[in-house]
Write a protein that holds these residues in place. Sequence first.
Motif, mmCIF file in Angstrom:
data_model
loop_
_atom_site.group_PDB
_atom_site.id
_atom_site.type_symbol
_atom_site.label_atom_id
_atom_site.label_comp_id
_atom_site.label_asym_id
_atom_site.label_seq_id
_atom_site.Cartn_x
_atom_site.Cartn_y
_atom_site.Cartn_z
ATOM 1 N N PHE A 116 0.825 -1.226 -0.121
ATOM 2 C CA PHE A 116 0.110 0.140 -0.034
ATOM 3 C C PHE A 116 0.790 1.242 0.008
ATOM 4 O O PHE A 116 1.744 1.597 1.085
ATOM 5 C CB PHE A 116 -0.864 0.141 1.152
ATOM 6 C CG PHE A 116 -2.138 -0.943 1.137
ATOM 7 C CD1 PHE A 116 -2.477 -1.710 0.222
ATOM 8 C CD2 PHE A 116 -3.001 -0.679 2.078
ATOM 9 C CE1 PHE A 116 -3.465 -2.523 -0.114
ATOM 10 C CE2 PHE A 116 -4.253 -1.586 1.971
ATOM 11 C CZ PHE A 116 -4.549 -2.422 0.922
ATOM 12 N N LEU A 117 0.928 1.902 -1.181
ATOM 13 C CA LEU A 117 1.619 3.130 -1.306
ATOM 14 C C LEU A 117 0.919 4.640 -1.242
ATOM 15 O O LEU A 117 -0.186 4.386 -1.948
ATOM 16 C CB LEU A 117 2.372 3.086 -2.549
ATOM 17 C CG LEU A 117 3.344 4.111 -3.084
ATOM 18 C CD1 LEU A 117 4.585 4.174 -2.033
ATOM 19 C CD2 LEU A 117 3.841 3.777 -4.401
ATOM 20 N N GLY A 118 1.161 5.343 -0.736
ATOM 21 C CA GLY A 118 0.463 6.619 -0.722
ATOM 22 C C GLY A 118 0.971 7.785 0.454
ATOM 23 O O GLY A 118 1.694 7.279 1.374
ATOM 24 N N ASN A 150 -13.547 0.271 -4.578
ATOM 25 C CA ASN A 150 -12.537 0.715 -5.586
ATOM 26 C C ASN A 150 -11.492 0.080 -5.646
ATOM 27 O O ASN A 150 -10.697 -0.729 -6.496
ATOM 28 C CB ASN A 150 -12.041 2.131 -5.442
ATOM 29 C CG ASN A 150 -13.180 3.235 -5.590
ATOM 30 O OD1 ASN A 150 -13.912 3.039 -6.404
ATOM 31 N ND2 ASN A 150 -12.811 4.456 -5.207
ATOM 32 N N PHE A 151 -10.957 -0.513 -4.332
ATOM 33 C CA PHE A 151 -9.821 -1.408 -4.027
ATOM 34 C C PHE A 151 -10.093 -2.942 -4.525
ATOM 35 O O PHE A 151 -9.372 -3.435 -5.364
ATOM 36 C CB PHE A 151 -9.459 -1.616 -2.727
ATOM 37 C CG PHE A 151 -8.866 -2.602 -2.208
ATOM 38 C CD1 PHE A 151 -7.209 -2.743 -2.320
ATOM 39 C CD2 PHE A 151 -9.162 -3.669 -1.477
ATOM 40 C CE1 PHE A 151 -6.387 -3.711 -2.068
ATOM 41 C CE2 PHE A 151 -8.217 -4.542 -1.107
ATOM 42 C CZ PHE A 151 -6.945 -4.752 -1.312
ATOM 43 N N LYS A 152 -11.160 -3.239 -4.376
ATOM 44 C CA LYS A 152 -11.555 -4.689 -4.671
ATOM 45 C C LYS A 152 -11.807 -4.608 -6.438
ATOM 46 O O LYS A 152 -11.327 -5.684 -6.817
ATOM 47 C CB LYS A 152 -13.237 -5.043 -4.170
ATOM 48 C CG LYS A 152 -12.941 -5.482 -2.885
ATOM 49 C CD LYS A 152 -14.250 -5.570 -2.171
ATOM 50 C CE LYS A 152 -15.143 -6.730 -2.291
ATOM 51 N NZ LYS A 152 -16.404 -6.728 -1.464
ATOM 52 N N ARG A 153 -12.169 -3.721 -6.840
ATOM 53 C CA ARG A 153 -12.361 -3.642 -8.241
ATOM 54 C C ARG A 153 -11.171 -3.552 -9.089
ATOM 55 O O ARG A 153 -10.807 -4.232 -9.975
ATOM 56 C CB ARG A 153 -13.312 -2.290 -8.694
ATOM 57 C CG ARG A 153 -13.876 -2.610 -10.241
ATOM 58 C CD ARG A 153 -14.774 -1.456 -10.298
ATOM 59 N NE ARG A 153 -15.767 -0.894 -9.307
ATOM 60 C CZ ARG A 153 -15.484 0.278 -8.828
ATOM 61 N NH1 ARG A 153 -14.836 1.057 -9.208
ATOM 62 N NH2 ARG A 153 -16.595 0.787 -8.068
ATOM 63 N N SER A 154 -10.046 -2.629 -8.399
ATOM 64 C CA SER A 154 -8.846 -2.515 -8.997
ATOM 65 C C SER A 154 -8.293 -4.139 -9.072
ATOM 66 O O SER A 154 -7.030 -4.340 -9.870
ATOM 67 C CB SER A 154 -8.031 -1.804 -8.498
ATOM 68 O OG SER A 154 -7.370 -2.341 -6.872
ATOM 69 N N VAL A 180 -7.409 -2.565 7.338
ATOM 70 C CA VAL A 180 -8.010 -3.343 8.174
ATOM 71 C C VAL A 180 -9.257 -4.131 7.547
ATOM 72 O O VAL A 180 -9.360 -5.525 7.571
ATOM 73 C CB VAL A 180 -8.828 -2.540 9.191
ATOM 74 C CG1 VAL A 180 -9.589 -3.176 9.925
ATOM 75 C CG2 VAL A 180 -7.576 -1.869 10.161
ATOM 76 N N LYS A 181 -9.802 -3.448 6.240
ATOM 77 C CA LYS A 181 -10.873 -4.045 5.575
ATOM 78 C C LYS A 181 -10.164 -5.169 4.577
ATOM 79 O O LYS A 181 -10.629 -6.344 4.479
ATOM 80 C CB LYS A 181 -11.409 -3.012 4.662
ATOM 81 C CG LYS A 181 -11.992 -1.956 5.149
ATOM 82 C CD LYS A 181 -13.370 -2.118 5.850
ATOM 83 C CE LYS A 181 -13.985 -0.880 6.417
ATOM 84 N NZ LYS A 181 -15.125 -1.100 7.288
ATOM 85 N N ALA A 182 -9.092 -4.950 4.130
ATOM 86 C CA ALA A 182 -8.447 -5.688 3.191
ATOM 87 C C ALA A 182 -7.955 -7.252 3.996
ATOM 88 O O ALA A 182 -7.890 -8.223 3.289
ATOM 89 C CB ALA A 182 -7.269 -5.328 2.458
ATOM 90 N N LEU A 192 -1.395 -0.306 -9.318
ATOM 91 C CA LEU A 192 -2.843 -0.008 -9.597
ATOM 92 C C LEU A 192 -3.077 1.097 -8.721
ATOM 93 O O LEU A 192 -3.097 1.377 -7.466
ATOM 94 C CB LEU A 192 -3.475 -1.157 -8.788
ATOM 95 C CG LEU A 192 -3.201 -2.780 -9.083
ATOM 96 C CD1 LEU A 192 -4.105 -3.439 -8.123
ATOM 97 C CD2 LEU A 192 -3.905 -2.811 -10.560
ATOM 98 N N ASP A 193 -3.859 1.977 -9.685
ATOM 99 C CA ASP A 193 -4.070 3.529 -8.689
ATOM 100 C C ASP A 193 -5.407 3.139 -8.217
ATOM 101 O O ASP A 193 -6.383 2.806 -9.123
ATOM 102 C CB ASP A 193 -4.110 4.669 -9.987
ATOM 103 C CG ASP A 193 -2.693 4.846 -10.277
ATOM 104 O OD1 ASP A 193 -1.980 5.071 -9.504
ATOM 105 O OD2 ASP A 193 -2.585 4.747 -11.671
ATOM 106 N N VAL A 194 -5.742 3.573 -6.817
ATOM 107 C CA VAL A 194 -7.132 3.717 -6.351
ATOM 108 C C VAL A 194 -7.347 5.032 -6.013
ATOM 109 O O VAL A 194 -6.991 5.689 -5.368
ATOM 110 C CB VAL A 194 -6.921 2.608 -5.225
ATOM 111 C CG1 VAL A 194 -8.174 3.066 -4.448
ATOM 112 C CG2 VAL A 194 -6.926 1.099 -5.689
ATOM 113 N N ASP A 195 -8.692 5.436 -6.524
ATOM 114 C CA ASP A 195 -9.223 6.684 -6.082
ATOM 115 C C ASP A 195 -9.558 6.667 -4.551
ATOM 116 O O ASP A 195 -10.607 5.883 -4.190
ATOM 117 C CB ASP A 195 -10.420 7.155 -6.862
ATOM 118 C CG ASP A 195 -11.014 8.410 -6.380
ATOM 119 O OD1 ASP A 195 -10.300 9.042 -5.506
ATOM 120 O OD2 ASP A 195 -11.980 8.650 -6.879
#
Length: 209
Positions: free
Chosen positions: A5-7, A202-206, A18-20, A188-191
């Motif tokens: 996870f980068l950001g 968004n994460f799941k879709r990516s 936590v969700k992932a 993978l870019d996530v909004d």
Amino acid sequence: MKLIFLGPPGAGKGTLAVKAVDILGIPHISTGAIFRQAIAAGSPLGLKVKAIIDAGKLVDDETTIELVRERLARDDAQKGYILDGFPRTIPQAETLAAFSAVDKVVNFDIPDSAVLERLGGRRVCRKCGYNFHTVFDKPAKEGTCDHCGGEVYTRDDDRPEAIQKRLEVYRAQTAPLIDFYRQKGLLLDVDARPAVDRVTENFKRSLGL
Ligand code: AP5
């Protein structure tokens, strides 16, 4: 699955992690959380890194890489992991590639204005580490964690001057990793701007889930 996870600071990496964990069944490994636990325990590592972290600077690569190398060698990380907050420099990324091949790098795409709002209101449980927010996710009883009853506090590196320093450090040393991983075809870019449930979608879709 092996994920990074980068950001920028306050993008919501820890919150989505936590969700992932529930979605993917792999451990969440946060270098920041490991350092904070060491500080709370007063261990030699904690004593070494406290002033650096409070000032919003980065811990040296050698110390951080060694800590991650040891953590990834444990049994629970063999089936996969979410690395949150590591790597943060090109040397960290190059060394990681030499001992573990990641599958994808999730880049949290978010403007500075949202980051400042999120960090300014963040409150953290001292016991379980849950991230609350004074506007977006308030504890039912002020100062007390809904999940474990622990004390909810403001991180020392969430003071305005430390936040500014962390953003500067992010731009200079960590943002170059976006191109580093894009060129390797892993990004993978996530909004990350919307509410947590939408970011989770968004994460799941990516990931094609
Ligand atoms: P670390 O703990 O990794 O800090 P960070 O990267 O700055 O990330 P944060 O924990 O600040 O933010 P986050 O993206 O997890 O956001 P969160 O989910 O909490 O590192 C701390 C320090 O340790 C570093 O500064 C450095 O000194 C050292 N360190 C760590 N790793 C290192 C490394 N590899 N090398 C060298 N040094 C290292 O969310 C923020 C807030 O927003 C919360 O209040 C949350 O409730 C809220 N929120 C989250 N998502 C949403 C949403 N979608 N909508 C509304 N609110 C939201």
